[in-house]
Every structure is written in structure tokens, then in C-alpha cells.
Design a protein around this motif. Structure first.
Motif, PDB file in Angstrom:
ATOM      1  N   LEU A  92       0.892  -1.171  -0.104  1.00 15.70           N
ATOM      2  CA  LEU A  92      -0.126   0.080   0.045  1.00 15.70           C
ATOM      3  C   LEU A  92       0.833   1.160   0.065  1.00 15.70           C
ATOM      4  CD1 LEU A  92      -2.760   1.522   0.279  1.00 15.70           C
ATOM      5  CD2 LEU A  92      -2.312   1.489   2.733  1.00 15.70           C
ATOM      6  N   VAL A  93       0.666   2.221  -0.880  1.00 17.91           N
ATOM      7  CA  VAL A  93       1.304   3.518  -0.990  1.00 17.91           C
ATOM      8  C   VAL A  93       0.387   4.677  -0.655  1.00 17.91           C
ATOM      9  CG1 VAL A  93       2.718   4.962  -2.303  1.00 17.91           C
ATOM     10  CG2 VAL A  93       2.775   2.567  -2.831  1.00 17.91           C
ATOM     11  N   ILE A  94       0.930   5.392   0.504  1.00 13.93           N
ATOM     12  CA  ILE A  94      -0.062   6.459   1.052  1.00 13.93           C
ATOM     13  C   ILE A  94       0.481   7.780   0.552  1.00 13.93           C
ATOM     14  CG2 ILE A  94      -1.014   7.629   2.933  1.00 13.93           C
ATOM     15  CD1 ILE A  94      -0.919   4.900   4.342  1.00 13.93           C
ATOM     16  N   GLU A  95      -0.006   8.630  -0.330  1.00 10.59           N
ATOM     17  CA  GLU A  95       0.541   9.810  -0.823  1.00 10.59           C
ATOM     18  C   GLU A  95      -0.460  10.843  -0.235  1.00 10.59           C
ATOM     19  OE1 GLU A  95       1.757  13.153  -2.209  1.00 10.59           O
ATOM     20  OE2 GLU A  95       2.891  11.307  -2.343  1.00 10.59           O
ATOM     21  N   ALA A  96       0.084  12.104   0.405  1.00  8.13           N
ATOM     22  CA  ALA A  96      -0.583  13.502   1.013  1.00  8.13           C
ATOM     23  C   ALA A  96      -1.081  14.055  -0.376  1.00  8.13           C
ATOM     24  CB  ALA A  96       0.380  14.173   1.695  1.00  8.13           C
ATOM     25  N   GLY A  97      -0.471  13.954  -1.311  1.00  5.03           N
ATOM     26  CA  GLY A  97      -1.070  14.838  -2.591  1.00  5.03           C
ATOM     27  C   GLY A  97      -2.011  14.173  -3.442  1.00  5.03           C
ATOM     28  N   PRO A  98      -2.265  14.863  -4.648  1.00  4.14           N
ATOM     29  CA  PRO A  98      -3.360  14.122  -5.428  1.00  4.14           C
ATOM     30  C   PRO A  98      -2.638  13.319  -6.547  1.00  4.14           C
ATOM     31  CG  PRO A  98      -2.777  16.397  -6.389  1.00  4.14           C
ATOM     32  CD  PRO A  98      -2.027  16.158  -4.957  1.00  4.14           C
ATOM     33  N   VAL A  99      -3.560  12.595  -7.340  1.00 12.18           N
ATOM     34  CA  VAL A  99      -3.198  11.849  -8.333  1.00 12.18           C
ATOM     35  C   VAL A  99      -2.294  12.985  -9.248  1.00 12.18           C
ATOM     36  CG1 VAL A  99      -3.764  10.392 -10.378  1.00 12.18           C
ATOM     37  CG2 VAL A  99      -5.226  10.454  -8.363  1.00 12.18           C
ATOM     38  N   ASP A 100      -1.390  12.295 -10.176  1.00 17.42           N
ATOM     39  CA  ASP A 100      -0.540  13.355 -11.212  1.00 17.42           C
ATOM     40  C   ASP A 100      -1.103  13.263 -12.150  1.00 17.42           C
ATOM     41  OD1 ASP A 100       0.094  10.403 -11.473  1.00 17.42           O
ATOM     42  OD2 ASP A 100       1.823  10.771 -12.370  1.00 17.42           O
ATOM     43  N   LYS A 101      -2.195  12.804 -12.811  1.00 13.80           N
ATOM     44  CA  LYS A 101      -2.925  12.853 -14.191  1.00 13.80           C
ATOM     45  C   LYS A 101      -3.429  14.021 -14.465  1.00 13.80           C
ATOM     46  CE  LYS A 101      -0.817   8.808 -15.382  1.00 13.80           C
ATOM     47  NZ  LYS A 101       0.039   8.915 -16.228  1.00 13.80           N
ATOM     48  N   TYR A 102      -2.743  15.122 -14.403  1.00 16.02           N
ATOM     49  CA  TYR A 102      -3.049  16.424 -15.050  1.00 16.02           C
ATOM     50  C   TYR A 102      -2.646  16.571 -16.402  1.00 16.02           C
ATOM     51  CZ  TYR A 102      -4.661  17.527 -10.164  1.00 16.02           C
ATOM     52  OH  TYR A 102      -5.028  17.575  -9.046  1.00 16.02           O
ATOM     53  N   LEU A 103      -3.108  17.268 -17.123  1.00 22.44           N
ATOM     54  CA  LEU A 103      -2.721  17.376 -18.548  1.00 22.44           C
ATOM     55  C   LEU A 103      -1.406  18.097 -18.575  1.00 22.44           C
ATOM     56  CD1 LEU A 103      -3.004  17.210 -21.623  1.00 22.44           C
ATOM     57  CD2 LEU A 103      -4.409  19.392 -21.674  1.00 22.44           C
ATOM     58  N   LEU A 104      -1.339  19.091 -17.843  1.00 22.50           N
ATOM     59  CA  LEU A 104      -0.158  19.930 -17.570  1.00 22.50           C
ATOM     60  C   LEU A 104       1.031  19.308 -17.325  1.00 22.50           C
ATOM     61  CD1 LEU A 104      -1.387  23.423 -16.543  1.00 22.50           C
ATOM     62  CD2 LEU A 104      -0.812  22.886 -18.802  1.00 22.50           C
ATOM     63  N   VAL A 105       0.790  18.277 -16.309  1.00 19.41           N
ATOM     64  CA  VAL A 105       2.037  17.469 -15.929  1.00 19.41           C
ATOM     65  C   VAL A 105       3.100  17.058 -17.061  1.00 19.41           C
ATOM     66  CG1 VAL A 105       2.765  15.405 -14.557  1.00 19.41           C
ATOM     67  CG2 VAL A 105       1.048  16.809 -13.529  1.00 19.41           C
ATOM     68  N   ASP A 106       2.501  16.567 -18.100  1.00 17.59           N
ATOM     69  CA  ASP A 106       3.036  15.770 -19.118  1.00 17.59           C
ATOM     70  C   ASP A 106       4.025  17.149 -20.124  1.00 17.59           C
ATOM     71  OD1 ASP A 106       2.373  13.404 -18.355  1.00 17.59           O
ATOM     72  OD2 ASP A 106       0.848  13.336 -20.058  1.00 17.59           O
ATOM     73  N   VAL A 107       3.713  18.435 -19.896  1.00 15.78           N
ATOM     74  CA  VAL A 107       4.266  19.417 -20.652  1.00 15.78           C
ATOM     75  C   VAL A 107       5.571  19.939 -19.961  1.00 15.78           C
ATOM     76  CG1 VAL A 107       3.857  21.294 -22.102  1.00 15.78           C
ATOM     77  CG2 VAL A 107       2.176  19.614 -21.866  1.00 15.78           C
TER      78      VAL A 107
END
Length: 312
Positions: A92-107
Motif C-alpha cells: 500500500l502506498v499512501i500519498e498526501a497529494g493528488p493523482v498526477d494525471k493532469y494534462l499540464l504534468v506531461d508538458v
């Protein structure tokens, strides 16, 4: 898809830069147009930030796991991917932030827009007497009204810093690792670390130094798609001054001038989450991730029969 991302990001970045410079903005546009641009910029960013892809599978938490990893940054993503290779264990991985799948992340050029958002811990350093003089102190009320507090971006999302940073791939000098071992960190010398650097890397650098680059790892390393003429001129100027051009500063020698190697592929960011965590989530039933969850403490309980009978 890549081109559409680049076009949208270019518009958003241009608007952000323009709107952050009141003098330039007022020269080019009247106030009414600025208000419209500002509204479009905020609306576009909000829309892009809401485009989250569907999870590869639903997350239904169990009562216990063999391994619980706190933080899904570069280290957490790597550890989770490696541990979950064993189908007999649960992770199990626990992350304080959100999922990284925003469009801007890839750019790549959107890094400046990701910093200071919910994907960043938004830290700032203590006031500096001779640096950061244009930056006001806002996070710590103790220094309210003072300047000299540099922002200290730190990733708060799947992938951690590798999701919002500027993607520079720099291993560091071999002697730094050798010094670690000299100070007592057995097994951390450069010769023992190099195989792991190679195992992690998928180099696309033309003709890298033999024996130093990996070819089949999960994290691609390449040069930016466009060769900036300013960078080319800079490297040439260094050579004219007697500073050698270095074809691979992550190879045998770290000295000289070179183009920056980046954790990108085909013009897109390749974070630790994209290269390690997401492939594991999509292909293995024994790993799960919980996002937007802060870990406040870790309780360790033992039944008195030795450390092997302890649970966290």
C-alpha cells in the motif's frame, strides 16, 4: 496529442508570464482586455487541472498489508514498484497529494505553473540577508513583512518532485558517493551505485559514454527536442575559452560544458510515477495507492516475542 498539449501549455504559460508583469501588460493591453485574459487564464488552468484519468483499478483498502510506503515520490514510487514484483506480498502506498494525471504534468514547459499549486508543499526558506531579496516572506507569520524568503518547491503528488521539477538529470560527482562510504555508508560508493543508475535509465542521448548509461530502464533520459541556439553558442564559447565540451556529464567526467540531459521522452515529462508506479498499478493486483491522505503518526506494537513479531 503531444502537439495539442504543447499548444495549450504555450498559451497558458504566455498568459501567466504576461499577467505577472503589470508594466508589460498595461503597455500592450487595455484594462478590459487584461481582465478578460485573466479570466480565460484562470478558467483554462482550472479546466486542465481537473482532467484526471481514471484509476487503473479501484482502491478498496484491506485491514493489513505486508508493506506500507508513506509518500509516493521518487523514492516511494521506486520502492513500491520493486517490492510489488513479488506476487506473494501486498503493498500500500499512501500519498498526501493528488493523482498526477493532469494534462499540464506531461508538458515540460508547464513546471512553473505546477509549482505553487496543490501539487506542491509550497515551502519557503528562512529569510536570507543577501539572497531572495525580491521575495516576501508569506508562509511563516514570524517573518511577516520581511523579504528574503525563497520559495522551495517540493512535490506533493504521485511522483513527488519528479512530477513538478525541471527534469534535469544529474547524477553528481563519483567522489561524493565515495565520501559517503568513507563516512560509514557501506555500499554507497560510486562503483557500487553505477549498476543501479544504469538499471533505472533508458538513455536516448545519441552516443553516450560506454559503460555509464543504461538502455532498458523505466526512466528515459534524453535531450530536449529542440536544440536551443543559445545553448549551442554557449558551449562553443566555453570551448573557445579552453573549457572542453562534455558529451556526457553523467559519464566518466563531470567537467566541461554540455547540453542538459532531462527525464523526458518525445518531448514529454517522465516522472518516477509514470515510469515506475503507474506500470505497477496497471499490471499487478498486489499494489494499491491511497492519495490525498496525510500520515500523522506510525504506531508500532509488539507482542513481546522479538522484533519479528512487531506490527506497525
Amino acid at each position: 496529442a503531444v502537439m495539442s498539449k504543447l499548444i495549450v501549455a504555450a498559451v497558458v504559460v504566455a498568459a501567466a508570464v504576461l499577467l505577472s508583469d503589470p508594466l508589460l501588460s498595461n503597455i500592450i493591453f487595455p484594462a478590459s482586455t487584461l481582465r478578460l485574459l485573466s479570466s480565460i487564464y484562470r478558467g483554462t488552468y482550472a479546466a486542465l487541472a481537473s482532467q484526471i484519468t481514471t484509476w487503473p483499478k479501484s482502491v478498496a483498502l484491506k485491514k493489513e498489508y505486508d508493506y506500507v510506503i508513506i509518500g509516493a515520490g521518487t523514492a516511494g514510487s521506486t520502492i513500491a514498484a520493486r517490492l510489488s514484483e513479488d506476487p506473494e506480498v501486498s503493498v500500500l502506498v499512501i500519498e498526501a497529494g493528488p493523482v498526477d494525471k493532469y494534462l499540464l504534468v506531461d508538458v515540460p514547459m508547464s513546471s512553473m505553473l505546477l509549482q505553487g499549486t496543490e501539487m506542491d508543499w509550497q515551502l519557503e526558506i528562512e529569510p536570507q540577508p543577501s539572497a531572495c531579496q525580491g521575495m516576501p516572506c508569506v508562509k511563516n507569520t514570524k517573518y511577516a513583512g520581511k523579504v528574503g524568503c525563497c520559495r522551495w518547491p517540493m512535490g506533493k503528488a504521485l511522483g513527488g518532485g519528479s512530477t513538478i521539477n525541471y527534469m534535469a538529470y544529474v547524477r553528481g560527482h563519483p567522489e561524493d558517493y565515495n565520501e559517503w562510504e568513507d563516512l560509514g555508508a557501506e555500499g554507497w560508493n560510486y562503483s557500487q551505485m553505477l549498476p543501479y543508475f544504469r538499471k533505472t535509465q533508458r538513455a536516448a542521448l545519441g552516443k553516450p559514454a560506454s559503460g555509464y548509461q543504461g538502455a532498458a530502464g523505466p526512466i528515459p533520459v534524453s535531450y530536449p527536442l529542440e536544440e536551443d541556439p543559445v545553448v549551442t553558442a554557449f558551449v562553443k564559447s566555453c570551448e573557445e575559452l579552453g573549457i572542453p565540451a562534455n558529451p556526457d556529464y553523467n559519464g566518466q567526467s563531470q567537467e566541461g560544458c554540455a547540453r542538459m540531459q532531462t527525464t523526458t521522452l518525445n518531448g514529454e515529462r517522465w516522472s518516477a510515477a509514470r515510469g515506475l508506479l503507474w506500470p505497477a498499478l496497471r499490471s499487478r493486483p498486489n499494489i494499491e495507492v491511497l492519495t490525498d491522505a496525510h500520515v500523522l503518526r506510525v504506531d508500532i506494537r509488539c507482542d513481546g516475542a522479538g522484533p519479528e513479531r512487531c506490527r506497525a
